[in-house]
Scaffold this motif. Sequence first.
Motif, PDB file in Angstrom:
ATOM      1  N   PHE A 234      -3.455 -47.333  82.936  1.00 14.66           N
ATOM      2  CA  PHE A 234      -2.512 -46.316  82.464  1.00 14.66           C
ATOM      3  C   PHE A 234      -2.146 -45.371  83.610  1.00 14.66           C
ATOM      4  O   PHE A 234      -0.962 -45.067  83.833  1.00 14.66           O
ATOM      5  N   GLU A 235      -3.140 -44.917  84.360  1.00 10.45           N
ATOM      6  CA  GLU A 235      -2.874 -44.020  85.485  1.00 10.45           C
ATOM      7  C   GLU A 235      -2.099 -44.737  86.595  1.00 10.45           C
ATOM      8  O   GLU A 235      -1.194 -44.155  87.207  1.00 10.45           O
ATOM      9  N   GLU A 236      -2.433 -45.997  86.843  1.00 13.18           N
ATOM     10  CA  GLU A 236      -1.709 -46.755  87.872  1.00 13.18           C
ATOM     11  C   GLU A 236      -0.229 -46.888  87.516  1.00 13.18           C
ATOM     12  O   GLU A 236       0.648 -46.752  88.367  1.00 13.18           O
ATOM     13  N   ALA A 237       0.031 -47.184  86.244  1.00 12.40           N
ATOM     14  CA  ALA A 237       1.407 -47.443  85.817  1.00 12.40           C
ATOM     15  C   ALA A 237       2.223 -46.170  85.649  1.00 12.40           C
ATOM     16  O   ALA A 237       3.431 -46.162  85.929  1.00 12.40           O
ATOM     17  N   HIS A 238       1.573 -45.088  85.213  1.00 10.50           N
ATOM     18  CA  HIS A 238       2.354 -43.920  84.820  1.00 10.50           C
ATOM     19  C   HIS A 238       1.899 -42.609  85.471  1.00 10.50           C
ATOM     20  O   HIS A 238       2.632 -41.620  85.402  1.00 10.50           O
ATOM     21  N   GLY A 239       0.722 -42.594  86.048  1.00  8.28           N
ATOM     22  CA  GLY A 239       0.205 -41.367  86.637  1.00  8.28           C
ATOM     23  C   GLY A 239       0.200 -41.426  88.155  1.00  8.28           C
ATOM     24  O   GLY A 239       1.164 -41.866  88.784  1.00  8.28           O
ATOM     25  N   LEU A 240      -0.909 -40.996  88.728  1.00 10.85           N
ATOM     26  CA  LEU A 240      -1.057 -40.973  90.180  1.00 10.85           C
ATOM     27  C   LEU A 240      -2.127 -41.952  90.613  1.00 10.85           C
ATOM     28  O   LEU A 240      -3.135 -42.141  89.916  1.00 10.85           O
ATOM     29  N   ALA A 241      -1.919 -42.568  91.786  1.00 18.80           N
ATOM     30  CA  ALA A 241      -2.890 -43.536  92.299  1.00 18.80           C
ATOM     31  C   ALA A 241      -4.253 -42.884  92.487  1.00 18.80           C
ATOM     32  O   ALA A 241      -5.286 -43.492  92.192  1.00 18.80           O
ATOM     33  N   ARG A 242      -4.275 -41.637  92.971  1.00 21.96           N
ATOM     34  CA  ARG A 242      -5.575 -40.984  93.186  1.00 21.96           C
ATOM     35  C   ARG A 242      -6.286 -40.715  91.854  1.00 21.96           C
ATOM     36  O   ARG A 242      -7.528 -40.726  91.792  1.00 21.96           O
ATOM     37  N   ASN A 243      -5.518 -40.488  90.774  1.00 25.36           N
ATOM     38  CA  ASN A 243      -6.146 -40.343  89.457  1.00 25.36           C
ATOM     39  C   ASN A 243      -6.747 -41.667  88.988  1.00 25.36           C
ATOM     40  O   ASN A 243      -7.826 -41.700  88.394  1.00 25.36           O
ATOM     41  N   ALA A 244      -6.027 -42.747  89.267  1.00 26.11           N
ATOM     42  CA  ALA A 244      -6.551 -44.077  88.916  1.00 26.11           C
ATOM     43  C   ALA A 244      -7.846 -44.343  89.668  1.00 26.11           C
ATOM     44  O   ALA A 244      -8.816 -44.873  89.102  1.00 26.11           O
ATOM     45  N   MET A 245      -7.891 -43.961  90.959  1.00 29.27           N
ATOM     46  CA  MET A 245      -9.114 -44.147  91.751  1.00 29.27           C
ATOM     47  C   MET A 245     -10.272 -43.332  91.170  1.00 29.27           C
ATOM     48  O   MET A 245     -11.416 -43.799  91.134  1.00 29.27           O
ATOM     49  N   ALA A 246      -9.963 -42.130  90.696  1.00 27.61           N
ATOM     50  CA  ALA A 246     -11.002 -41.288  90.094  1.00 27.61           C
ATOM     51  C   ALA A 246     -11.558 -41.935  88.828  1.00 27.61           C
ATOM     52  O   ALA A 246     -12.761 -41.861  88.550  1.00 27.61           O
ATOM     53  N   VAL A 247     -10.684 -42.595  88.071  1.00 31.53           N
ATOM     54  CA  VAL A 247     -11.131 -43.289  86.855  1.00 31.53           C
ATOM     55  C   VAL A 247     -12.010 -44.477  87.221  1.00 31.53           C
ATOM     56  O   VAL A 247     -13.071 -44.690  86.613  1.00 31.53           O
ATOM     57  N   TYR A 248     -11.598 -45.262  88.221  1.00 31.74           N
ATOM     58  CA  TYR A 248     -12.437 -46.385  88.663  1.00 31.74           C
ATOM     59  C   TYR A 248     -13.793 -45.886  89.153  1.00 31.74           C
ATOM     60  O   TYR A 248     -14.832 -46.514  88.895  1.00 31.74           O
ATOM     61  N   ASP A 249     -13.793 -44.745  89.845  1.00 31.36           N
ATOM     62  CA  ASP A 249     -15.041 -44.190  90.359  1.00 31.36           C
ATOM     63  C   ASP A 249     -15.969 -43.795  89.204  1.00 31.36           C
ATOM     64  O   ASP A 249     -17.172 -44.083  89.228  1.00 31.36           O
ATOM     65  N   ARG A 250     -15.410 -43.165  88.179  1.00 25.35           N
ATOM     66  CA  ARG A 250     -16.207 -42.814  86.991  1.00 25.35           C
ATOM     67  C   ARG A 250     -16.718 -44.074  86.288  1.00 25.35           C
ATOM     68  O   ARG A 250     -17.866 -44.126  85.844  1.00 25.35           O
ATOM     69  N   ALA A 251     -15.853 -45.063  86.207  1.00 23.99           N
ATOM     70  CA  ALA A 251     -16.232 -46.307  85.529  1.00 23.99           C
ATOM     71  C   ALA A 251     -17.412 -46.973  86.217  1.00 23.99           C
ATOM     72  O   ALA A 251     -18.350 -47.437  85.564  1.00 23.99           O
ATOM     73  N   ALA A 252     -17.375 -47.000  87.535  1.00 20.21           N
ATOM     74  CA  ALA A 252     -18.441 -47.666  88.288  1.00 20.21           C
ATOM     75  C   ALA A 252     -19.809 -47.049  88.001  1.00 20.21           C
ATOM     76  O   ALA A 252     -20.828 -47.755  87.975  1.00 20.21           O
ATOM     77  N   GLY A 253     -19.834 -45.762  87.736  1.00 21.66           N
ATOM     78  CA  GLY A 253     -21.098 -45.110  87.445  1.00 21.66           C
ATOM     79  C   GLY A 253     -21.482 -45.122  85.979  1.00 21.66           C
ATOM     80  O   GLY A 253     -22.621 -44.799  85.637  1.00 21.66           O
ATOM     81  N   ALA A 254     -20.551 -45.492  85.113  1.00 20.03           N
ATOM     82  CA  ALA A 254     -20.795 -45.375  83.667  1.00 20.03           C
ATOM     83  C   ALA A 254     -21.012 -46.702  82.963  1.00 20.03           C
ATOM     84  O   ALA A 254     -21.615 -46.738  81.886  1.00 20.03           O
ATOM     85  N   VAL A 255     -20.517 -47.796  83.538  1.00 18.75           N
ATOM     86  CA  VAL A 255     -20.577 -49.078  82.825  1.00 18.75           C
ATOM     87  C   VAL A 255     -21.978 -49.669  82.853  1.00 18.75           C
ATOM     88  O   VAL A 255     -22.835 -49.249  83.637  1.00 18.75           O
ATOM     89  N   ALA A 256     -22.197 -50.650  81.991  1.00 19.19           N
ATOM     90  CA  ALA A 256     -23.478 -51.355  81.965  1.00 19.19           C
ATOM     91  C   ALA A 256     -23.724 -52.033  83.307  1.00 19.19           C
ATOM     92  O   ALA A 256     -22.783 -52.422  84.006  1.00 19.19           O
ATOM     93  N   LEU A 257     -24.978 -52.185  83.665  1.00 21.14           N
ATOM     94  CA  LEU A 257     -25.353 -52.713  84.980  1.00 21.14           C
ATOM     95  C   LEU A 257     -24.715 -54.069  85.255  1.00 21.14           C
ATOM     96  O   LEU A 257     -24.254 -54.340  86.378  1.00 21.14           O
TER      97      LEU A 257
END
Length: 336
Positions: A234-257
């Motif tokens: 959603f951020e990649e398509a409609h927001g900012l690339a740096r916001n998308a990167m922040a979401v990926y960064d949060r995801a990497a720390g939050a998802v199952a191992l």
Amino acid sequence: ASPAKAIPTYAAAVKTVDPRRAVGRPSSLWLGFAKFYESHGDLKNARAILRKATLVPYKSVDELASIWMGWSEMELRHKKYPEALAVLAEATAVPPASRRAKEKEGPVQDRLYKFTKLWAFYADLQESLAGFEPTRVTYDKMIELRIVTPQLVLNYAAFLEEHKHFELAFQAYEKGVALFKYPHALPLWLSYLTKFTARFGGAKLERGRDLFEQALDGCPVESVHQLYLLYAKFEEAHGLARNAMAVYDRAAGAVALEKRASVYQLYIAKAAEYFGVTKTRDIYEAAIGALPSSEAPSFCLRYANLERKLGEIDRARAIYMHGAQEVDPAVAAGSA
């Protein structure tokens, strides 16, 4: 069987069997009795039997509901559509407050109005025969009574979308996610977010972000990757690339191992796409530190190869040395 023999037999059976003690389903006797009249073209007596059957003190609400649904189905078989709907309208009528207050100890008839299967059948029939407004009212009543299921919420939202009532569909999703907690809320959130982003794109960016944050709140770790990946897209398509990167960064720390490596791979690929390969260094280092020893070495190899391509031989050597410390020589030799 001839009517002269069958009718007294059925009559004796329904009179003799105590529905509160019976092992089987006494409702099947009543339905069979009505079916006999129906098969002989006598709908008047079939209805009379079914009316009596609705008053029987069954052990379960399910048995009582089967009588009402069987009655409605009989009307449908004879193309008596208004009658079929009227039967279910009566069956789903909410009893007075005085009866609802004592419904737990009262007869099953007082609890029928909360039987989800009956309401779902009614909604399906209304959608086919009665049109938009009666169907909408029925779904809303199910939500109000808190007897709706996640699948019924999805059905309701799809029904509203088919009739181009998109904002009402989003309201249905809102009501659904308010009723259900995880894991039952997950299919509702995934559908809601997918439909919302497809319809509005970037036109309602802040509302979209708020919805994603609401969805993430309380989502179990084993499912959260689905939401994060939708959010990042959603951020990649409609927001900012740096916001998308922040979401990926949060995801990497939050998802199952077991999902972490795939998220890091995607994160690295997106960072390289938007900001160039040199911006992936921090992500590689975070991944190597966060991943289990079974997966970290493969990231070390990719990171080292990147540094070699950039001419950073000393950095590549140091990464190879770090990766080597993560590898069990016996396992590596066995897999060679």
